[in-house]
Design a protein around this motif. Structure first.
Motif, PDB file in Angstrom:
ATOM      1  N   MET A 180     -36.052   8.532  96.656  1.00 45.68           N
ATOM      2  CA  MET A 180     -37.105   7.867  97.337  1.00 45.68           C
ATOM      3  C   MET A 180     -36.655   6.446  97.239  1.00 45.68           C
ATOM      4  O   MET A 180     -36.990   5.943  96.165  1.00 45.68           O
ATOM      5  N   GLU A 181     -36.575   5.857  98.190  1.00 45.97           N
ATOM      6  CA  GLU A 181     -36.340   4.258  98.361  1.00 45.97           C
ATOM      7  C   GLU A 181     -37.926   3.684  98.683  1.00 45.97           C
ATOM      8  O   GLU A 181     -37.920   2.545  98.779  1.00 45.97           O
ATOM      9  N   LEU A 182     -38.763   4.500  98.789  1.00 42.28           N
ATOM     10  CA  LEU A 182     -40.173   3.867  99.236  1.00 42.28           C
ATOM     11  C   LEU A 182     -40.637   2.915  98.197  1.00 42.28           C
ATOM     12  O   LEU A 182     -41.538   2.034  98.648  1.00 42.28           O
ATOM     13  N   LEU A 191     -44.887   5.937 106.153  1.00 39.64           N
ATOM     14  CA  LEU A 191     -43.615   6.001 105.731  1.00 39.64           C
ATOM     15  C   LEU A 191     -43.669   7.397 104.385  1.00 39.64           C
ATOM     16  O   LEU A 191     -42.626   8.050 104.351  1.00 39.64           O
ATOM     17  N   LEU A 192     -44.530   7.237 103.863  1.00 42.57           N
ATOM     18  CA  LEU A 192     -44.644   8.428 102.814  1.00 42.57           C
ATOM     19  C   LEU A 192     -44.616   9.791 103.670  1.00 42.57           C
ATOM     20  O   LEU A 192     -44.070  10.944 103.058  1.00 42.57           O
ATOM     21  N   GLN A 249     -42.123  14.839 105.048  1.00 44.86           N
ATOM     22  CA  GLN A 249     -41.570  15.741 106.343  1.00 44.86           C
ATOM     23  C   GLN A 249     -40.166  15.788 106.168  1.00 44.86           C
ATOM     24  O   GLN A 249     -39.451  17.022 106.336  1.00 44.86           O
ATOM     25  N   ASN A 250     -39.263  14.863 105.986  1.00 42.09           N
ATOM     26  CA  ASN A 250     -37.913  14.848 105.817  1.00 42.09           C
ATOM     27  C   ASN A 250     -37.215  15.154 104.601  1.00 42.09           C
ATOM     28  O   ASN A 250     -36.036  15.641 104.476  1.00 42.09           O
ATOM     29  N   ALA A 269     -38.094  18.886  99.888  1.00 37.14           N
ATOM     30  CA  ALA A 269     -37.559  19.303  98.473  1.00 37.14           C
ATOM     31  C   ALA A 269     -37.525  18.443  97.223  1.00 37.14           C
ATOM     32  O   ALA A 269     -37.557  18.887  96.349  1.00 37.14           O
ATOM     33  N   GLN A 270     -37.472  17.299  97.846  1.00 36.06           N
ATOM     34  CA  GLN A 270     -37.523  16.119  96.605  1.00 36.06           C
ATOM     35  C   GLN A 270     -38.808  15.848  96.069  1.00 36.06           C
ATOM     36  O   GLN A 270     -39.088  15.054  95.113  1.00 36.06           O
ATOM     37  N   TRP A 271     -39.942  16.122  96.885  1.00 37.89           N
ATOM     38  CA  TRP A 271     -41.166  16.115  96.374  1.00 37.89           C
ATOM     39  C   TRP A 271     -41.558  16.975  95.270  1.00 37.89           C
ATOM     40  O   TRP A 271     -41.596  18.172  95.379  1.00 37.89           O
TER      41      TRP A 271
END
Length: 84
Positions: free
Chosen positions: A1-3, A22-23, A28-29, A32-34
């Protein structure tokens, strides 16, 4: 994540609203990384992170905010996406 790179520039309600958008898009995109991709797990992580947030600021060698700012809310929301 670059957020996380955009968190430091959050100074207003509008900035926070853009960050939340953005979060949501990131979830949504990149679900799997969350770590906490369901509402129940995300809210549980928010609760745990708020309880433990002093350690986050200590690790960053920053004082824990006495009064939360828009940036603090963004810190909580972002960190809770991956907090275990």
């Amino acid at each position: 994540m670059e957020l996380y790179k955009s968190i430091d520039s959050i100074t207003s309600r509008e900035d926070l609203a853009r960050f939340i958008s953005l979060l949501r898009i990131d979830l949504q995109n990149n679900k799997a990384q969350w770590e906490n991709h369901t509402l129940e797990r995300y809210l549980e992580a928010i609760e745990a992170w708020v309880i433990d947030m002093n350690g986050y600021y200590q690790n960053r060698e920053e004082p824990m905010p006495e009064q939360p700012s828009w940036k603090t809310v963004a810190d909580v929301l972002y960190a809770s996406s991956m907090y275990e």
